[in-house]
Design an enzyme around this catalytic site. Structure first.
Site, PDB file in Angstrom:
ATOM      1  N   TYR A   1      -0.407   6.686  -6.784  1.00 36.87           N
ATOM      2  CA  TYR A   1      -0.909   5.491  -6.094  1.00 36.87           C
ATOM      3  C   TYR A   1      -0.877   4.291  -7.047  1.00 36.87           C
ATOM      4  O   TYR A   1      -0.465   3.194  -6.661  1.00 36.87           O
ATOM      5  CB  TYR A   1      -2.330   5.748  -5.604  1.00 36.87           C
ATOM      6  CG  TYR A   1      -3.057   4.504  -5.137  1.00 36.87           C
ATOM      7  CD1 TYR A   1      -2.760   3.915  -3.906  1.00 36.87           C
ATOM      8  CD2 TYR A   1      -4.046   3.910  -5.932  1.00 36.87           C
ATOM      9  CE1 TYR A   1      -3.425   2.775  -3.476  1.00 36.87           C
ATOM     10  CE2 TYR A   1      -4.713   2.775  -5.512  1.00 36.87           C
ATOM     11  CZ  TYR A   1      -4.394   2.209  -4.289  1.00 36.87           C
ATOM     12  OH  TYR A   1      -5.053   1.064  -3.873  1.00 36.87           O
ATOM     13  N   HIS A   2      -1.280   4.503  -8.271  1.00 39.07           N
ATOM     14  CA  HIS A   2      -1.292   3.445  -9.280  1.00 39.07           C
ATOM     15  C   HIS A   2       0.120   2.943  -9.563  1.00 39.07           C
ATOM     16  O   HIS A   2       0.372   1.740  -9.607  1.00 39.07           O
ATOM     17  CB  HIS A   2      -1.935   3.983 -10.564  1.00 39.07           C
ATOM     18  CG  HIS A   2      -2.038   2.979 -11.660  1.00 39.07           C
ATOM     19  ND1 HIS A   2      -2.816   1.846 -11.579  1.00 39.07           N
ATOM     20  CD2 HIS A   2      -1.454   2.936 -12.880  1.00 39.07           C
ATOM     21  CE1 HIS A   2      -2.719   1.147 -12.693  1.00 39.07           C
ATOM     22  NE2 HIS A   2      -1.891   1.786 -13.503  1.00 39.07           N
TER      23      HIS A   2
END
Length: 283
Positions: free
Chosen positions: A161-162
Site C-alpha cells: 500500500y505504501h
C-alpha cells in the site's frame, strides 16, 4: 484535479540572489548543472498517469507472483539483495544530503514559511535534479517486493500500500510543483537512507540491534506526523495566496499521511510492544 491556486508570492528562493548565494555556498556537480528541470516537469505533466499503469502491473505481480511461488522453493537471493539495498541506501544518502542542505539553507535564511511554500525546490540549483530523481525512483523501488515474494517472506498490507500510494502521489504532485514537496522528499530521502542501510546490513549477515529497527519505525511515524503538519500549514497559507497548491492535492496528501500514521503505529505496536514482538521488514 482542480484549478491550481496562484504561484507563491514569496521570494522565489531558487532564483536571483538566493540561488546565487546557494551556488557559492555549495559545490554544484556538473550533472546537477546540466539537468533540464523544465523538460522534466513537462514530461511528468504529460506522462504522470503512467504511474497508474506501473501500480497495476505491480499489483498483478504481487498476486501472480505469490500464486506461482506457492508450490516452489524459495530463492535465497542474498547477494542480489545486498546490492539492491546498498544501491538504494547510497542513492538515498546522497539525496538526503543534497536536498537536506538546500532545505536547511532556505529555512535558516528565509524562514519556515518560505521553505514550505516556495517552489524553488523543483527548479533551484542542486535540488532540481534530486527532486526529479526522487519521483522517478518510486517506480524502481517497487522492486523491493520482488525479493519478498521470491524469498517467500511475509508480505503485509502496509508494504505494498505504501509503495503504490507514494508512487501515485509523487508523480501527481511533482507535475504541479506543489508547496511542501521539498520537505516531503527530504524526509523520505532521510528515512530511506537509514532504512536501506539497515536492510543492506541485515542481508549481508550482520547482526543489527533490534533497537535500530525500532528507531526506523519511529522515524517513519515522526515523518508522517510532520507530513500532516506541513499539509495543515500549506492549506492555511494557501488561503493567504502564499502557497501554491490545490485543495484536492491537500486532501489526498492528508489522507495518505494519516493512513500511514495509523498503519505504522499499528505495525510498531504489533512488532515491538504486542505479544508477537517479531521483527519485520517494512518499506
Amino acid at each position: 484535479m482542480g484549478t491550481p491556486c496562484p504561484r507563491s508570492k514569496l521570494e522565489p528562493a531558487g532564483q536571483g540572489g538566493t540561488a546565487a548565494a546557494w551556488r557559492h555556498s555549495q559545490q554544484e556537480y556538473e550533472f546537477e548543472k546540466q539537468f533540464n528541470e523544465h523538460a522534466a516537469i513537462q514530461w511528468m505533466q504529460e506522462n504522470w498517469k503512467k504511474s497508474f499503469l506501473f501500480s497495476a502491473l505491480y499489483a498483478a505481480f504481487i498476486f501472480g507472483g505469490r500464486h506461482l511461488m506457492n508450490k516452489r522453493a524459495k530463492f535465497e537471493l542474498r547477494k542480489p539483495l545486498v546490492l539492491w539495498s546498498l544501491s538504494l541506501a547510497v542513492f538515498s544518502i546522497f539525496g538526503a544530503v543534497r536536498t537536506g542542505a538546500y532545505m536547511l539553507y532556505i529555512l535558516m535564511t528565509k524562514g519556515l514559511k518560505q521553505s514550505v511554500c516556495d517552489q524553488s525546490f523543483y527548479i533551484g540549483p542542486v535540488s532540481k535534479f534530486w527532486a526529479y530523481a526522487f519521483v522517478l525512483s518510486k517506480a524502481p523501488e517497487l522492486g523491493d517486493t520482488i525479493f519478498i515474494i521470491l524469498r517467500k517472506q511475509k508480505l503485509i498490507f502496509l508494504h505494498w500500500y505504501h509503495h503504490i500510494t507514494v508512487l501515485l502521489y509523487s508523480w501527481y504532485s511533482y507535475k504541479d510543483m506543489v508547496a511542501g514537496g521539498g520537505w516531503f522528499m527530504t524526509m523520505n530521502y532521510g528515512v530511506h537512507a537509514v532504512m536501506y542501510s539497515y536492510y543492506a546490513l541485515r542481508a549481508a549477515g550482520f547482526r543489527v540491534s533490534r533497537k535500530f529497527a525500532m528507531f526506523i519505525t519511529l522515524s517513519q511515524i515522526t515523518q508522517m506526523l510532520i507530513g500532516c503538519v506541513i499539509n495543515y500549514l500549506v492549506f492555511s497559507w494557501m488561503q493567504q495566496g502564499q502557497c501554491h497548491s490545490h485543495v484536492q492535492n491537500i486532501i489526498w496528501s492528508s489522507l495518505m499521511y494519516l493512513s500511514y500514521l495509523v498503519l505504522f503505529c499499528h505495525f510498531f505496536f504489533e512488532a515491538y510492544i504486542g505479544k508477537t514482538g517479531k521483527e519485520r521488514k517494512v518499506e
